[in-house]
Design a protein around this motif. Structure first.
Motif, PDB file in Angstrom:
ATOM      1  N   ASP A   7      -7.130   2.438  -3.248  1.00  0.00           N
ATOM      2  CA  ASP A   7      -7.120   1.197  -2.473  1.00  0.00           C
ATOM      3  C   ASP A   7      -5.714   0.637  -2.294  1.00  0.00           C
ATOM      4  O   ASP A   7      -5.540  -0.414  -1.675  1.00  0.00           O
ATOM      5  CB  ASP A   7      -8.018   0.146  -3.135  1.00  0.00           C
ATOM      6  CG  ASP A   7      -7.527  -0.224  -4.521  1.00  0.00           C
ATOM      7  OD1 ASP A   7      -6.959   0.651  -5.193  1.00  0.00           O
ATOM      8  OD2 ASP A   7      -7.722  -1.384  -4.921  1.00  0.00           O
ATOM      9  N   GLN A   8      -4.709   1.345  -2.819  1.00  0.00           N
ATOM     10  CA  GLN A   8      -3.332   0.882  -2.703  1.00  0.00           C
ATOM     11  C   GLN A   8      -2.480   1.770  -1.794  1.00  0.00           C
ATOM     12  O   GLN A   8      -1.323   1.459  -1.539  1.00  0.00           O
ATOM     13  CB  GLN A   8      -2.686   0.834  -4.097  1.00  0.00           C
ATOM     14  CG  GLN A   8      -3.343  -0.177  -5.023  1.00  0.00           C
ATOM     15  CD  GLN A   8      -2.909   0.006  -6.450  1.00  0.00           C
ATOM     16  OE1 GLN A   8      -2.457   1.068  -6.851  1.00  0.00           O
ATOM     17  NE2 GLN A   8      -3.030  -1.053  -7.237  1.00  0.00           N
ATOM     18  N   VAL A   9      -3.031   2.855  -1.313  1.00  0.00           N
ATOM     19  CA  VAL A   9      -2.274   3.792  -0.479  1.00  0.00           C
ATOM     20  C   VAL A   9      -2.831   3.783   0.935  1.00  0.00           C
ATOM     21  O   VAL A   9      -4.020   4.036   1.152  1.00  0.00           O
ATOM     22  CB  VAL A   9      -2.318   5.220  -1.056  1.00  0.00           C
ATOM     23  CG1 VAL A   9      -1.484   6.168  -0.202  1.00  0.00           C
ATOM     24  CG2 VAL A   9      -1.812   5.234  -2.493  1.00  0.00           C
ATOM     25  N   ALA A  10      -1.954   3.489   1.899  1.00  0.00           N
ATOM     26  CA  ALA A  10      -2.363   3.434   3.307  1.00  0.00           C
ATOM     27  C   ALA A  10      -2.420   4.838   3.903  1.00  0.00           C
ATOM     28  O   ALA A  10      -1.550   5.666   3.644  1.00  0.00           O
ATOM     29  CB  ALA A  10      -1.384   2.574   4.094  1.00  0.00           C
ATOM     30  N   ASP A  46       4.693  -6.792 -16.657  1.00  0.00           N
ATOM     31  CA  ASP A  46       3.877  -5.814 -17.397  1.00  0.00           C
ATOM     32  C   ASP A  46       3.374  -4.676 -16.514  1.00  0.00           C
ATOM     33  O   ASP A  46       2.580  -3.834 -16.944  1.00  0.00           O
ATOM     34  CB  ASP A  46       2.712  -6.492 -18.125  1.00  0.00           C
ATOM     35  CG  ASP A  46       1.711  -7.153 -17.174  1.00  0.00           C
ATOM     36  OD1 ASP A  46       1.644  -6.748 -16.006  1.00  0.00           O
ATOM     37  OD2 ASP A  46       0.992  -8.074 -17.613  1.00  0.00           O
ATOM     38  N   GLY A  47       3.820  -4.665 -15.232  1.00  0.00           N
ATOM     39  CA  GLY A  47       3.517  -3.539 -14.347  1.00  0.00           C
ATOM     40  C   GLY A  47       2.134  -3.529 -13.754  1.00  0.00           C
ATOM     41  O   GLY A  47       1.680  -2.498 -13.250  1.00  0.00           O
ATOM     42  N   THR A  48       1.442  -4.664 -13.768  1.00  0.00           N
ATOM     43  CA  THR A  48       0.075  -4.700 -13.228  1.00  0.00           C
ATOM     44  C   THR A  48      -0.006  -5.375 -11.860  1.00  0.00           C
ATOM     45  O   THR A  48      -1.081  -5.409 -11.253  1.00  0.00           O
ATOM     46  CB  THR A  48      -0.866  -5.443 -14.197  1.00  0.00           C
ATOM     47  OG1 THR A  48      -0.402  -6.791 -14.375  1.00  0.00           O
ATOM     48  CG2 THR A  48      -0.916  -4.729 -15.540  1.00  0.00           C
ATOM     49  N   PHE A  49       1.107  -5.891 -11.359  1.00  0.00           N
ATOM     50  CA  PHE A  49       1.088  -6.596 -10.067  1.00  0.00           C
ATOM     51  C   PHE A  49       0.974  -5.607  -8.908  1.00  0.00           C
ATOM     52  O   PHE A  49       1.649  -4.579  -8.886  1.00  0.00           O
ATOM     53  CB  PHE A  49       2.363  -7.428  -9.912  1.00  0.00           C
ATOM     54  CG  PHE A  49       2.471  -8.127  -8.571  1.00  0.00           C
ATOM     55  CD1 PHE A  49       1.644  -9.177  -8.242  1.00  0.00           C
ATOM     56  CD2 PHE A  49       3.407  -7.703  -7.636  1.00  0.00           C
ATOM     57  CE1 PHE A  49       1.741  -9.817  -7.014  1.00  0.00           C
ATOM     58  CE2 PHE A  49       3.515  -8.329  -6.396  1.00  0.00           C
ATOM     59  CZ  PHE A  49       2.681  -9.392  -6.090  1.00  0.00           C
ATOM     60  N   LYS A  50       0.117  -5.932  -7.957  1.00  0.00           N
ATOM     61  CA  LYS A  50      -0.037  -5.139  -6.741  1.00  0.00           C
ATOM     62  C   LYS A  50       0.101  -6.082  -5.556  1.00  0.00           C
ATOM     63  O   LYS A  50      -0.721  -6.985  -5.369  1.00  0.00           O
ATOM     64  CB  LYS A  50      -1.398  -4.428  -6.712  1.00  0.00           C
ATOM     65  CG  LYS A  50      -1.571  -3.402  -7.846  1.00  0.00           C
ATOM     66  CD  LYS A  50      -0.591  -2.254  -7.700  1.00  0.00           C
ATOM     67  CE  LYS A  50      -0.789  -1.216  -8.810  1.00  0.00           C
ATOM     68  NZ  LYS A  50      -0.229  -1.676 -10.093  1.00  0.00           N
ATOM     69  N   PHE A  51       1.124  -5.860  -4.768  1.00  0.00           N
ATOM     70  CA  PHE A  51       1.465  -6.766  -3.666  1.00  0.00           C
ATOM     71  C   PHE A  51       0.294  -6.963  -2.711  1.00  0.00           C
ATOM     72  O   PHE A  51      -0.013  -8.086  -2.302  1.00  0.00           O
ATOM     73  CB  PHE A  51       2.674  -6.222  -2.913  1.00  0.00           C
ATOM     74  CG  PHE A  51       3.231  -7.171  -1.889  1.00  0.00           C
ATOM     75  CD1 PHE A  51       4.231  -8.077  -2.218  1.00  0.00           C
ATOM     76  CD2 PHE A  51       2.759  -7.174  -0.578  1.00  0.00           C
ATOM     77  CE1 PHE A  51       4.738  -8.967  -1.277  1.00  0.00           C
ATOM     78  CE2 PHE A  51       3.257  -8.049   0.368  1.00  0.00           C
ATOM     79  CZ  PHE A  51       4.253  -8.951   0.014  1.00  0.00           C
ATOM     80  N   ALA A  52      -0.380  -5.864  -2.337  1.00  0.00           N
ATOM     81  CA  ALA A  52      -1.458  -5.936  -1.335  1.00  0.00           C
ATOM     82  C   ALA A  52      -2.637  -6.768  -1.805  1.00  0.00           C
ATOM     83  O   ALA A  52      -3.373  -7.325  -0.982  1.00  0.00           O
ATOM     84  CB  ALA A  52      -1.922  -4.527  -0.976  1.00  0.00           C
ATOM     85  N   GLU A  53      -2.852  -6.859  -3.118  1.00  0.00           N
ATOM     86  CA  GLU A  53      -3.973  -7.638  -3.625  1.00  0.00           C
ATOM     87  C   GLU A  53      -3.726  -9.135  -3.505  1.00  0.00           C
ATOM     88  O   GLU A  53      -4.651  -9.906  -3.253  1.00  0.00           O
ATOM     89  CB  GLU A  53      -4.223  -7.272  -5.088  1.00  0.00           C
ATOM     90  CG  GLU A  53      -4.706  -5.843  -5.291  1.00  0.00           C
ATOM     91  CD  GLU A  53      -4.875  -5.496  -6.755  1.00  0.00           C
ATOM     92  OE1 GLU A  53      -4.648  -6.398  -7.591  1.00  0.00           O
ATOM     93  OE2 GLU A  53      -5.239  -4.350  -7.054  1.00  0.00           O
ATOM     94  N   VAL A  54      -2.471  -9.554  -3.663  1.00  0.00           N
ATOM     95  CA  VAL A  54      -2.138 -10.974  -3.601  1.00  0.00           C
ATOM     96  C   VAL A  54      -1.813 -11.419  -2.180  1.00  0.00           C
ATOM     97  O   VAL A  54      -2.129 -12.538  -1.772  1.00  0.00           O
ATOM     98  CB  VAL A  54      -0.952 -11.283  -4.544  1.00  0.00           C
ATOM     99  CG1 VAL A  54      -0.587 -12.767  -4.494  1.00  0.00           C
ATOM    100  CG2 VAL A  54      -1.289 -10.868  -5.966  1.00  0.00           C
ATOM    101  N   PHE A  55      -1.170 -10.532  -1.410  1.00  0.00           N
ATOM    102  CA  PHE A  55      -0.773 -10.882  -0.045  1.00  0.00           C
ATOM    103  C   PHE A  55      -1.332  -9.847   0.948  1.00  0.00           C
ATOM    104  O   PHE A  55      -0.578  -9.127   1.609  1.00  0.00           O
ATOM    105  CB  PHE A  55       0.753 -10.933   0.070  1.00  0.00           C
ATOM    106  CG  PHE A  55       1.403 -11.880  -0.889  1.00  0.00           C
ATOM    107  CD1 PHE A  55       1.323 -13.256  -0.696  1.00  0.00           C
ATOM    108  CD2 PHE A  55       2.098 -11.407  -1.995  1.00  0.00           C
ATOM    109  CE1 PHE A  55       1.933 -14.131  -1.576  1.00  0.00           C
ATOM    110  CE2 PHE A  55       2.705 -12.271  -2.883  1.00  0.00           C
ATOM    111  CZ  PHE A  55       2.625 -13.645  -2.687  1.00  0.00           C
ATOM    112  N   PRO A  56      -2.659  -9.746   1.077  1.00  0.00           N
ATOM    113  CA  PRO A  56      -3.254  -8.721   1.948  1.00  0.00           C
ATOM    114  C   PRO A  56      -2.923  -8.886   3.422  1.00  0.00           C
ATOM    115  O   PRO A  56      -2.954  -7.913   4.174  1.00  0.00           O
ATOM    116  CB  PRO A  56      -4.763  -8.879   1.690  1.00  0.00           C
ATOM    117  CG  PRO A  56      -4.914 -10.307   1.245  1.00  0.00           C
ATOM    118  CD  PRO A  56      -3.686 -10.597   0.436  1.00  0.00           C
TER     119      PRO A  56
END
Length: 450
Positions: free
Chosen positions: A117-120, A84-94
């Protein structure tokens, strides 16, 4: 992913898709059990596909049936979020080593949907520099400065941060950190700090524009440090009172001229009497001078590229491309230089004693600074010849419009902004006769030559 317990090592089986006749699973679950949970070196690992890439990450939990089951449930939720396009890798595997890699893939796939919070910072900063380089909207010298600021200050401090982590307090921490870095025992000055904030602001603003962060403003409540009249900076000229404008008096011009090597007297006579930028001065070619009309055409400038190499380019802006009607003092300096040039035959009108093009760094280091010291004068930048012309012309009452046109400004705003305090009166003279008289008097006072 959190659970605990231990048991014998095994691979959690992945059930085959259920037949349609079977009772439907609850909505929101990973119906086909995509991905797997595995035992790798006694730890519970997940294995699944995301954005076309295989992901193998540890939950950091010891292997057990209980832990594997809980991780399996979490993986099912991850698969649904991916769909559904809501997954954010950094939130689950910081803590993953691939966080930045997958964040980049997410940015490419989702574009403006990414949040601060998703862009380095590091990744976007160098992307921004590449964009600046491709647009060709700044000079090579400016690119070189931006690259230096990124490499030595901005990325070392902000590199591991996300844009959401940057705020007024963090910016103050950056200033404190930067001041703690010393070069040859000298702290970074407030003026240098301000220069670092130029690309930093642009990077943050361009990131907000790209991703549509309408409420993102890390500079809210922040103020740059004040400039101090007496600061020490890493400017290559030692510790001294640092001012943008530190012009010479006429007495100092005379004193400097008496200590200059003979070859360089016409060069500096013209620099002081014309107000040209140093880069414009060393870019003048013989064909730029119309001796019959007494006119000099400024058409180019010498600057540095991104690698610090000397290059010939356009003028600073369209107003800097100009014609200057030569005053007698300017013309006399050019005539003296013509004798030197004709003897050496350089491509450029002003050249070294060996007939080579002038490199400002060499001129500054080998001629300018040694002569200032020998004359007992304060060491200052080469551009102070330009400031000296402006302040002396204003002090003599020359029309600010004439001064602006000679110096290559679009109007008098810059003249009044930077040099107003030097105005002692205005006679309305608009042809350079007043300031020319001062420079002609210089020749009498100091003698022709040394």
């Amino acid at each position: 992913m959190a659970a605990q317990g231990t048991a014998s090592a095994q691979v959690v089986p992945i059930p085959k898709p259920r037949k349609r006749a079977e009772k439907a699973r609850k909505s929101g679950l990973n119906t086909n059990k995509e991905g797997s949970v595995r035992n790798v070196n006694g730890k519970v690992y997940v294995d699944f596909i995301y954005l076309g890439e295989r992901v193998r990450e540890s939950s950091e939990l010891p292997w057990s049936e209980k832990n594997a089951k809980e991780v399996r449930e979490q993986l099912d939720k991850v698969v649904v979020q991916i769909k559904d396009g809501t997954f954010k890798f950094a939130e689950v595997f910081p803590q993953s080593k691939k966080t930045d890699y997958f964040t980049k893939l997410e940015r490419e796939a989702l574009g403006s949907e990414l949040t601060p919070d998703q862009v380095a910072f590091r990744e976007f900063a160098f992307e921004w520099l590449d964009l600046k380089r491709g647009l060709d909207d700044v000079t090579g010298r400016t690119l070189r400065e931006y690259k230096s600021y990124l490499t030595h200050y901005l990325v070392p401090f902000f590199g591991k941060k996300r844009f959401a982590e940057i705020n007024a307090y963090v910016l103050k921490e950056f200033i404190s950190w930067a001041k703690g870095l010393k070069l040859k025992g000298i702290s970074v000055s407030n003026e240098s700090i301000k220069r670092y904030f130029v690309p930093l602001r642009m990077i943050c603003e361009d990131a907000a524009k790209k991703y549509g962060w309408t409420s993102f403003n890390p500079f809210h409540g922040f103020r740059l440090p004040r400039s101090r009249g007496n600061t020490s900076g890493n400017n290559g000229e030692g510790s001294k009172k640092r001012e943008d404008i530190l012009p010479f008096t006429m007495e100092e011009v005379w004193k400097l001229r008496r200590h200059l090597p003979g070859h360089w007297i016409p060069y500096f006579d013209f620099a002081f009497s014309s107000g040209l930028r140093p880069g414009e001065l060393i870019a003048v070619k013989p064909e730029d001078i119309d001796w019959s009309k007494g006119v000099l055409r400024i058409q180019r400038a010498i600057t540095l590229d991104e690698e610090g190499q000397r290059i010939e380019g356009g003028t600073k802006n369209q107003y800097s491309r100009r014609e200057i009607e030569l005053t007698p003092a300017m013309l006399e300096a050019l005539k003296a230089q013509r004798a030197i040039h004709d003897n050496l035959g350089c491509e450029y009108f002003f050249c070294t004693p060996n007939g080579y093009p002038v490199h400002l760094s060499n001129l500054r280091r080998k001629v300018w600074i040694p002569t200032l010291k020998e004359a007992g004068l304060i060491v200052r930048a080469l551009k102070q010849t330009r400031h000296t012309f402006a302040t002396l012309a204003l002090g003599c009452g020359e029309d600010p419009n004439w001064i602006a046109s000679v110096m290559g400004h679009c109007d008098t705003q810059m003249i009044f902004k930077h040099y107003t305090r030097y105005v002692k009166g205005a006679t309305g003279v608009s042809n350079g006769t007043s300031v020319n008289a001062v420079f002609q008097e210089t020749k009498v006072e100091s003698g022709n030559g040394r």
